[in-house]
Write a protein that holds these residues in place. Structure first.
Motif, PDB file in Angstrom:
ATOM      1  N   SER A 138       0.847  -1.196   0.000  1.00 32.87           N
ATOM      2  CA  SER A 138       0.000   0.000   0.000  1.00 32.87           C
ATOM      3  C   SER A 138       0.879   1.240   0.000  1.00 32.87           C
ATOM      4  CB  SER A 138      -0.919   0.018   1.228  1.00 32.87           C
ATOM      5  OG  SER A 138      -0.177   0.332   2.394  1.00 32.87           O
ATOM      6  N   THR A 140       1.794   4.992   1.750  1.00 27.29           N
ATOM      7  CA  THR A 140       1.775   5.512   3.112  1.00 27.29           C
ATOM      8  C   THR A 140       0.387   6.062   3.438  1.00 27.29           C
ATOM      9  OG1 THR A 140       4.123   6.071   3.018  1.00 27.29           O
ATOM     10  CG2 THR A 140       2.796   7.213   4.673  1.00 27.29           C
ATOM     11  N   GLY A 145      -3.225  -0.825   5.951  1.00 26.87           N
ATOM     12  CA  GLY A 145      -1.845  -0.673   6.389  1.00 26.87           C
ATOM     13  C   GLY A 145      -1.363  -1.709   7.383  1.00 26.87           C
ATOM     14  N   GLN A 150       4.452  -0.493   3.138  1.00 27.56           N
ATOM     15  CA  GLN A 150       4.096   0.811   2.603  1.00 27.56           C
ATOM     16  C   GLN A 150       5.183   1.331   1.671  1.00 27.56           C
ATOM     17  OE1 GLN A 150       2.788   3.470   5.718  1.00 27.56           O
ATOM     18  NE2 GLN A 150       1.396   1.948   6.580  1.00 27.56           N
TER      19      GLN A 150
END
Length: 395
Positions: A138, A140, A145, A150
């Protein structure tokens, strides 16, 4: 394990129904299957009568065996990690009890589904076949999350994809959009740029991995399909031109109707005024209409439940079949998505998805009636066979 000569009233092999069938297996593999009159029983085979209607085992293309509310950067004690892994193994076996003989985990806390996969593959513990992404990817502050690595920008995306593959990922999962309740310029707002999509897909392709994207919103789906992903997970706000492009490219839809269904059915029961659950209720029909239209347009469909999402139970994975039929698919189309389609997407067509010579003897006996005639029969009892062995206990 000696040869076993199974017989029964009706068998769906993944493509056709066979009445008064016989299936010969040895060491968990199918040697022959067909009408009993045409399938001989060797002298050294043990005979076994199967009750109910027999189908291939289900393959679930979208689960989360180990989830947590913790953020990725928060520490987890060794004690808590051990508990999470044990819970994840139990979740895998709850899927098995529901008839799922293989699943694809698309993101777990600290990527620990990779270890669960390995333990099952090595025969240390019982469980369905598991393919795992480990950590999803993903941006940030992006969606998901707690189960994601990230990354920001094309270079970090490349490095992130290569990192999860180094750690053992069978498939790469990109968190391409927010959820249906996420704030932004559109429902399910896009969280990756076109350059980030392209870099991630290119890196995954170079290392022989397929790419799945969590995507609700139109922009995220459009960018992902254009970049060359293999499957769109959820797809709630997909438009018809995107459906046409997915059909042209052979991009799978994994609809996961169970996710909003249980958010509404169980979430609103537990918390009647919760705005997120109310929002989920508003998209249920749109989600179902999208699936029906995709099917009509020839978009390939694969079964997935999102089990492990809030309120989404592992032990009722079979109910996704009911939801698919309620959305407008026929029982045959739903079962095809859960067997042939899912096996193709997961790269397991050589061993699972159909009952035919050379494949695994992993199958289900539906005891409450014929689900190909009445899909709600799947909610009755079932017997699960995994690689030729009847499964009588979870662990």
């Amino acid at each position: 394990m000696s040869k076993v000569y199974y017989t029964g009233r009706r068998l769906f092999d993944g493509r056709r129904c066979v009445e008064d069938f016989a299936m010969l297996t040895e060491e968990g593999r199918i040697l022959a299957v067909g009408p009993q009159a045409e399938t001989a029983c060797p002298a050294d085979a043990r005979r076994c009568l199967l009750e109910g209607v027999v189908t291939p085992g289900l393959l679930d293309c979208h689960v989360h065996l180990v989830s947590s509310d913790l953020a990725e950067e928060e520490p987890i004690s060794h004690r808590e990690m051990a508990r999470l892994v044990c819970q994840g193994l139990r979740n895998a076996n709850l899927l098995l009890s529901a008839g799922v003989v293989a699943c694809r985990d698309l993101g777990s806390v600290r990527g620990c589904s990779l270890g669960i996969r390995d333990a099952i593959d090595q025969g240390i513990v019982q469980g369905p076949k598991v393919l795992a992404a480990g950590l999803s990817i993903s941006v940030t502050a992006g969606h998901g999350g707690s189960i994601a690595l990230q990354c920001d920008g094309p270079d970090e995306m490349r490095r992130g994809v290569r990192t999860v593959i180094r750690d053992g990922a069978d498939v790469v999962k990109l968190m391409a959009s927010g959820g249906v309740n996420s704030p932004g310029p559109e429902p399910g707002p896009c969280e990756l740029t076109e350059a980030e999509f392209s870099a991630a897909v290119e890196a995954a392709r170079a290392m022989g991995r397929k790419v799945a994207i969590h995507a609700h919103g139109e922009t995220a789906i459009r960018r992902g399909v254009s970049a060359g992903v293999d499957s769109v997970e959820h797809g709630v706000f997909m438009t018809e031109d995107i459906m046409d492009e997915m059909a042209r490219r052979g991009v799978y839809l994994v609809p996961t109707l169970s996710a909003p269904y249980y958010a509404v059915e169980e979430g609103l029961r537990a918390d009647p005024g919760n705005p997120d659950h109310l929002r989920s209720r508003s998209v249920v029909q749109r989600h179902r209409d999208m699936l029906k239209r995709c099917s009509e347009k020839g978009v390939p469909i694969a079964f997935g439940t999102d089990a492990g999402n809030t309120y989404d139970p592992y032990e009722k994975a079979y109910f996704e079949l009911v939801l698919m039929v309620e959305a407008g698919l026929t029982p045959l189309e739903a079962f095809t998505a859960a067997t042939v389609g899912a096996a193709d997407l997961m790269g397991l067509s050589g061993s699972l998805g159909t009952l035919e010579a050379g494949k695994n003897a992993s199958f289900l006996c539906w005891l409450a009636g014929d689900p190909l005639e009445d899909i709600r029969r799947v909610t009755g009892g079932r017997t699960v066979y995994l690689n030729g062995r009847r499964i009588d206990a979870l662990c």
